[in-house]
Design a protein around this motif. Sequence first.
Motif, PDB file in Angstrom:
ATOM      1  N   LEU A  67       0.824  -1.202   0.000  1.00 29.36           N
ATOM      2  CA  LEU A  67       0.000   0.000   0.000  1.00 29.36           C
ATOM      3  C   LEU A  67       0.865   1.262   0.000  1.00 29.36           C
ATOM      4  O   LEU A  67       0.549   2.235  -0.687  1.00 29.36           O
ATOM      5  CB  LEU A  67      -0.955   0.000   1.198  1.00 29.36           C
ATOM      6  N   ALA A  68       1.954   1.248   0.731  1.00 28.93           N
ATOM      7  CA  ALA A  68       2.872   2.399   0.719  1.00 28.93           C
ATOM      8  C   ALA A  68       3.438   2.611  -0.685  1.00 28.93           C
ATOM      9  O   ALA A  68       3.539   3.750  -1.153  1.00 28.93           O
ATOM     10  CB  ALA A  68       4.002   2.186   1.724  1.00 28.93           C
ATOM     11  N   GLN A  69       3.791   1.532  -1.335  1.00 30.90           N
ATOM     12  CA  GLN A  69       4.282   1.602  -2.716  1.00 30.90           C
ATOM     13  C   GLN A  69       3.212   2.229  -3.610  1.00 30.90           C
ATOM     14  O   GLN A  69       3.498   3.105  -4.421  1.00 30.90           O
ATOM     15  CB  GLN A  69       4.639   0.192  -3.191  1.00 30.90           C
ATOM     16  N   MET A  70       1.962   1.807  -3.456  1.00 28.61           N
ATOM     17  CA  MET A  70       0.873   2.331  -4.284  1.00 28.61           C
ATOM     18  C   MET A  70       0.604   3.805  -3.980  1.00 28.61           C
ATOM     19  O   MET A  70       0.333   4.585  -4.888  1.00 28.61           O
ATOM     20  CB  MET A  70      -0.419   1.529  -4.077  1.00 28.61           C
ATOM     21  N   ARG A  71       0.671   4.188  -2.716  1.00 28.36           N
ATOM     22  CA  ARG A  71       0.434   5.594  -2.366  1.00 28.36           C
ATOM     23  C   ARG A  71       1.458   6.497  -3.030  1.00 28.36           C
ATOM     24  O   ARG A  71       1.136   7.601  -3.453  1.00 28.36           O
ATOM     25  CB  ARG A  71       0.469   5.777  -0.856  1.00 28.36           C
ATOM     26  N   ALA A  72       2.682   6.047  -3.111  1.00 29.44           N
ATOM     27  CA  ALA A  72       3.712   6.859  -3.757  1.00 29.44           C
ATOM     28  C   ALA A  72       3.507   6.938  -5.264  1.00 29.44           C
ATOM     29  O   ALA A  72       3.845   7.943  -5.879  1.00 29.44           O
ATOM     30  CB  ALA A  72       5.095   6.289  -3.446  1.00 29.44           C
ATOM     31  N   LEU A  73       2.934   5.914  -5.846  1.00 36.02           N
ATOM     32  CA  LEU A  73       2.759   5.892  -7.303  1.00 36.02           C
ATOM     33  C   LEU A  73       1.450   6.511  -7.766  1.00 36.02           C
ATOM     34  O   LEU A  73       1.419   7.212  -8.776  1.00 36.02           O
ATOM     35  CB  LEU A  73       2.858   4.458  -7.825  1.00 36.02           C
ATOM     36  N   VAL A  74       0.350   6.234  -7.062  1.00 33.62           N
ATOM     37  CA  VAL A  74      -0.960   6.682  -7.549  1.00 33.62           C
ATOM     38  C   VAL A  74      -1.744   7.504  -6.530  1.00 33.62           C
ATOM     39  O   VAL A  74      -2.915   7.799  -6.759  1.00 33.62           O
ATOM     40  CB  VAL A  74      -1.817   5.493  -8.049  1.00 33.62           C
ATOM     41  N   ALA A  75      -1.132   7.856  -5.427  1.00 35.98           N
ATOM     42  CA  ALA A  75      -1.701   8.746  -4.414  1.00 35.98           C
ATOM     43  C   ALA A  75      -3.096   8.321  -3.947  1.00 35.98           C
ATOM     44  O   ALA A  75      -3.246   7.253  -3.360  1.00 35.98           O
ATOM     45  CB  ALA A  75      -1.692  10.185  -4.908  1.00 35.98           C
ATOM     46  N   ALA A  76      -4.085   9.121  -4.226  1.00 38.11           N
ATOM     47  CA  ALA A  76      -5.432   8.915  -3.689  1.00 38.11           C
ATOM     48  C   ALA A  76      -6.073   7.613  -4.150  1.00 38.11           C
ATOM     49  O   ALA A  76      -6.959   7.089  -3.485  1.00 38.11           O
ATOM     50  CB  ALA A  76      -6.334  10.096  -4.058  1.00 38.11           C
ATOM     51  N   GLU A  77      -5.636   7.078  -5.264  1.00 34.29           N
ATOM     52  CA  GLU A  77      -6.214   5.840  -5.792  1.00 34.29           C
ATOM     53  C   GLU A  77      -5.489   4.587  -5.285  1.00 34.29           C
ATOM     54  O   GLU A  77      -5.729   3.484  -5.773  1.00 34.29           O
ATOM     55  CB  GLU A  77      -6.202   5.852  -7.327  1.00 34.29           C
ATOM     56  N   ALA A  78      -4.611   4.753  -4.311  1.00 38.58           N
ATOM     57  CA  ALA A  78      -3.788   3.645  -3.825  1.00 38.58           C
ATOM     58  C   ALA A  78      -4.612   2.447  -3.367  1.00 38.58           C
ATOM     59  O   ALA A  78      -4.292   1.302  -3.699  1.00 38.58           O
ATOM     60  CB  ALA A  78      -2.876   4.121  -2.692  1.00 38.58           C
ATOM     61  N   GLU A  79      -5.655   2.688  -2.599  1.00 43.04           N
ATOM     62  CA  GLU A  79      -6.478   1.580  -2.089  1.00 43.04           C
ATOM     63  C   GLU A  79      -7.117   0.801  -3.237  1.00 43.04           C
ATOM     64  O   GLU A  79      -7.137  -0.427  -3.224  1.00 43.04           O
ATOM     65  CB  GLU A  79      -7.574   2.108  -1.149  1.00 43.04           C
ATOM     66  N   ASP A  80      -7.641   1.521  -4.229  1.00 39.20           N
ATOM     67  CA  ASP A  80      -8.290   0.859  -5.366  1.00 39.20           C
ATOM     68  C   ASP A  80      -7.295   0.038  -6.176  1.00 39.20           C
ATOM     69  O   ASP A  80      -7.569  -1.101  -6.554  1.00 39.20           O
ATOM     70  CB  ASP A  80      -8.979   1.879  -6.284  1.00 39.20           C
ATOM     71  N   VAL A  81      -6.131   0.617  -6.432  1.00 40.76           N
ATOM     72  CA  VAL A  81      -5.123  -0.084  -7.220  1.00 40.76           C
ATOM     73  C   VAL A  81      -4.585  -1.280  -6.435  1.00 40.76           C
ATOM     74  O   VAL A  81      -4.388  -2.360  -6.999  1.00 40.76           O
ATOM     75  CB  VAL A  81      -3.987   0.874  -7.648  1.00 40.76           C
TER      76      VAL A  81
END
Length: 195
Positions: free
Chosen positions: A44-58
Amino acid sequence: MGDGGRHGRIRADDAELGAAVARAQEGDERAFAVVYRLVHPGLLAQMRALVAAEAEDVASDAWLEIARDLARFRGDGAGFRGWAATIARHRALDHLRRQKRRPRTVGLDQEALELPGGQDTAEAALEFLSTRWALQLIATLPREQAEAVLLRVVAGLDGVAAGRVLGKRPGSVRTSAHRGLRRLAQGLGPETDRP
């Protein structure tokens, strides 16, 4: 698919993760919950850095693919982390291509109000803000350095596994992570505002 931690450092929970993956591959739902608990925070931390607000969905899309293809995975706990990080990164890049935009920094949102129970609220809030603050700092790095720092430091992958995720040589990933960490350290002085 994944050859695991043959080439790098071993995390304390890699043995637990490897055993849980094996049981989850046999259909043990509780074991899959252990896998999720051990891998999801870094992913999830990786996703937050890449897609910010959409991290949970991705991240959710990535977990659907991970669950679907779990039976095909071969490797240990460290290998599973790398395999999951690769899937998540591909989902994030697909998302960015669809959105035709670049990653942006993360701002505080509703999650700050959804702290987990069963722990000291003040301590949990400080930890949450410190994590957000760290991710915001990492997001200021050039993309190559940010991804290397996230995979090496946050997700705990060794150079070989991080290199596989990014499609780069392990030495290149280690160099990018080192440069990113050095750049972050230079920006952190006693006057730096942080939670």
